[in-house]
Write an enzyme that holds these catalytic residues in place. Structure first.
Site, PDB file in Angstrom:
ATOM      1  N   LYS A  51      75.707  -1.657  18.952  1.00 22.78           N
ATOM      2  CA  LYS A  51      74.955  -1.307  20.166  1.00 22.78           C
ATOM      3  C   LYS A  51      74.233   0.042  19.986  1.00 22.78           C
ATOM      4  CE  LYS A  51      78.012  -3.996  23.211  1.00 22.78           C
ATOM      5  NZ  LYS A  51      78.777  -4.020  24.486  1.00 22.78           N
ATOM      6  N   TYR A 109      72.492 -11.707  27.630  1.00 27.37           N
ATOM      7  CA  TYR A 109      73.654 -11.463  28.495  1.00 27.37           C
ATOM      8  C   TYR A 109      73.590 -12.269  29.797  1.00 27.37           C
ATOM      9  CZ  TYR A 109      75.856  -7.712  25.745  1.00 27.37           C
ATOM     10  OH  TYR A 109      76.526  -6.989  24.778  1.00 27.37           O
ATOM     11  N   ASN A 168      80.313   0.829  24.531  1.00 30.84           N
ATOM     12  CA  ASN A 168      81.487   0.562  23.698  1.00 30.84           C
ATOM     13  C   ASN A 168      81.146   0.137  22.270  1.00 30.84           C
ATOM     14  OD1 ASN A 168      80.554  -1.966  24.317  1.00 30.84           O
ATOM     15  ND2 ASN A 168      82.421  -2.700  25.299  1.00 30.84           N
ATOM     16  N   HIS A 225      79.281  -5.251  19.970  1.00 29.23           N
ATOM     17  CA  HIS A 225      79.451  -6.537  20.652  1.00 29.23           C
ATOM     18  C   HIS A 225      80.042  -7.527  19.670  1.00 29.23           C
ATOM     19  CE1 HIS A 225      78.576 -10.335  22.659  1.00 29.23           C
ATOM     20  NE2 HIS A 225      78.036 -10.731  21.525  1.00 29.23           N
ATOM     21  N   GLU A 252      75.018 -17.399  19.681  1.00 26.00           N
ATOM     22  CA  GLU A 252      74.503 -16.027  19.567  1.00 26.00           C
ATOM     23  C   GLU A 252      73.872 -15.776  18.203  1.00 26.00           C
ATOM     24  OE1 GLU A 252      77.492 -14.095  22.897  1.00 26.00           O
ATOM     25  OE2 GLU A 252      77.658 -13.391  20.826  1.00 26.00           O
TER      26      GLU A 252
HETATM   27  P1  ATP Z   1      81.038  -7.958  24.194  1.00 32.45           P
HETATM   28  O1  ATP Z   1      80.624  -9.254  24.856  1.00 32.45           O
HETATM   29  O2  ATP Z   1      79.945  -6.881  24.246  1.00 32.45           O
HETATM   30  O3  ATP Z   1      81.624  -8.123  22.841  1.00 32.45           O
HETATM   31  P2  ATP Z   1      83.442  -8.076  25.624  1.00 32.45           P
HETATM   32  O4  ATP Z   1      83.426  -9.533  25.314  1.00 32.45           O
HETATM   33  O5  ATP Z   1      84.630  -7.284  25.224  1.00 32.45           O
HETATM   34  O6  ATP Z   1      82.199  -7.339  25.043  1.00 32.45           O
HETATM   35  P3  ATP Z   1      82.380  -8.775  28.209  1.00 32.45           P
HETATM   36  O7  ATP Z   1      83.265  -9.007  29.368  1.00 32.45           O
HETATM   37  O8  ATP Z   1      81.738  -9.933  27.525  1.00 32.45           O
HETATM   38  O9  ATP Z   1      83.184  -7.863  27.157  1.00 32.45           O
HETATM   39  O10 ATP Z   1      81.228  -7.764  28.679  1.00 32.45           O
HETATM   40  C1  ATP Z   1      80.050  -7.605  27.943  1.00 32.45           C
HETATM   41  C2  ATP Z   1      79.683  -6.147  27.910  1.00 32.45           C
HETATM   42  O11 ATP Z   1      79.383  -5.716  29.234  1.00 32.45           O
HETATM   43  C3  ATP Z   1      80.790  -5.208  27.438  1.00 32.45           C
HETATM   44  O12 ATP Z   1      80.885  -5.073  26.056  1.00 32.45           O
HETATM   45  C4  ATP Z   1      80.377  -3.903  28.076  1.00 32.45           C
HETATM   46  O13 ATP Z   1      79.316  -3.272  27.335  1.00 32.45           O
HETATM   47  C5  ATP Z   1      79.827  -4.373  29.412  1.00 32.45           C
HETATM   48  N1  ATP Z   1      80.856  -4.382  30.449  1.00 32.45           N
HETATM   49  C6  ATP Z   1      81.905  -5.236  30.569  1.00 32.45           C
HETATM   50  N2  ATP Z   1      82.659  -4.967  31.648  1.00 32.45           N
HETATM   51  C7  ATP Z   1      82.065  -3.887  32.239  1.00 32.45           C
HETATM   52  C8  ATP Z   1      82.362  -3.112  33.401  1.00 32.45           C
HETATM   53  N3  ATP Z   1      83.406  -3.398  34.179  1.00 32.45           N
HETATM   54  N4  ATP Z   1      81.538  -2.070  33.679  1.00 32.45           N
HETATM   55  C9  ATP Z   1      80.464  -1.782  32.911  1.00 32.45           C
HETATM   56  N5  ATP Z   1      80.121  -2.480  31.801  1.00 32.45           N
HETATM   57  C10 ATP Z   1      80.920  -3.516  31.464  1.00 32.45           C
HETATM   58 MG    MG Z   2      81.781 -10.822  25.682  1.00 25.37          MG
END
Ligand code: ATP
Ligand code: MG
Length: 137
Positions: free
Chosen positions: A4, A44, A107, A110, A121
């Site tokens: 990211k 997304y 974070n 992804h 994806e």
């Molecule tokens: P990713 O899909 O990026 O690998 P993930 O699967 O761990 O992460 P998801 O629930 O798919 O988490 O959320 C996608 C992304 O949205 C997260 O990586 C983070 O950047 C953002 N995100 C998730 N939850 C929150 C939240 N509560 N507040 C702000 N941003 C969030």
């Molecule tokens: Mg995810």
């Protein structure tokens, strides 16, 4: 996987890829690119109704990202163990998000969450030729 914008800005592309390759995952293809709002929104789309959606899109277009197509046995599980929980504060010690992530949103990386989404994806960003999947004549 995607490195990211914060990961690119922190100059840890190499560090992240070193860990990924060290975990036995193979890089099939990779590219750096600047996402636009529309493309990030499509990527997304599953999170469209979530309260953090707009903010997530703004973050994902805030700078270049590196998209990486990975291959390996149990690649999803192995990669997700490497990155840790979504929230860096909850991620296990030694994981990429624990070490480099700033917040539950910013974070660093992804990862696809299932083999099915991994295929979706990967084909979102890469052609079959880029993935070395062109069949023999
Ligand atoms: P990713 O899909 O990026 O690998 P993930 O699967 O761990 O992460 P998801 O629930 O798919 O988490 O959320 C996608 C992304 O949205 C997260 O990586 C983070 O950047 C953002 N995100 C998730 N939850 C929150 C939240 N509560 N507040 C702000 N941003 C969030
Ligand atoms: Mg995810």
């Amino acid at each position: 996987m995607i490195i990211k914008p914060d990961g690119v800005k922190k100059r840890i592309i190499g560090e992240i890829l070193k860990r990924v390759e060290g975990a036995g995952l193979t890089v099939k293809s990779m590219r750096m690119l600047q996402l636009d709002r529309k493309t990030a929104g499509r990527f997304y789309a599953v999170h469209k109704e979530r309260p953090f959606y707009q903010s997530l899109i703004e973050f994902m277009i805030s700078g270049p990202v590196v998209v990486v197509a990975l291959e390996g046995v149990n690649a999803i599980t192995r990669y997700r163990n490497l990155i840790g929980a979504t929230d860096p504060d909850k991620a296990e010690e030694g994981t990429i998000r624990r070490q480099f992530g700033e917040s539950i949103e910013v974070n660093t990386v992804h990862g696809s969450d299932s083999a099915e989404n991994g295929i979706l994806e990967t084909s979102f960003f890469f052609s079959t030729a880029e993935l070395g999947m062109i069949p023999e004549e």
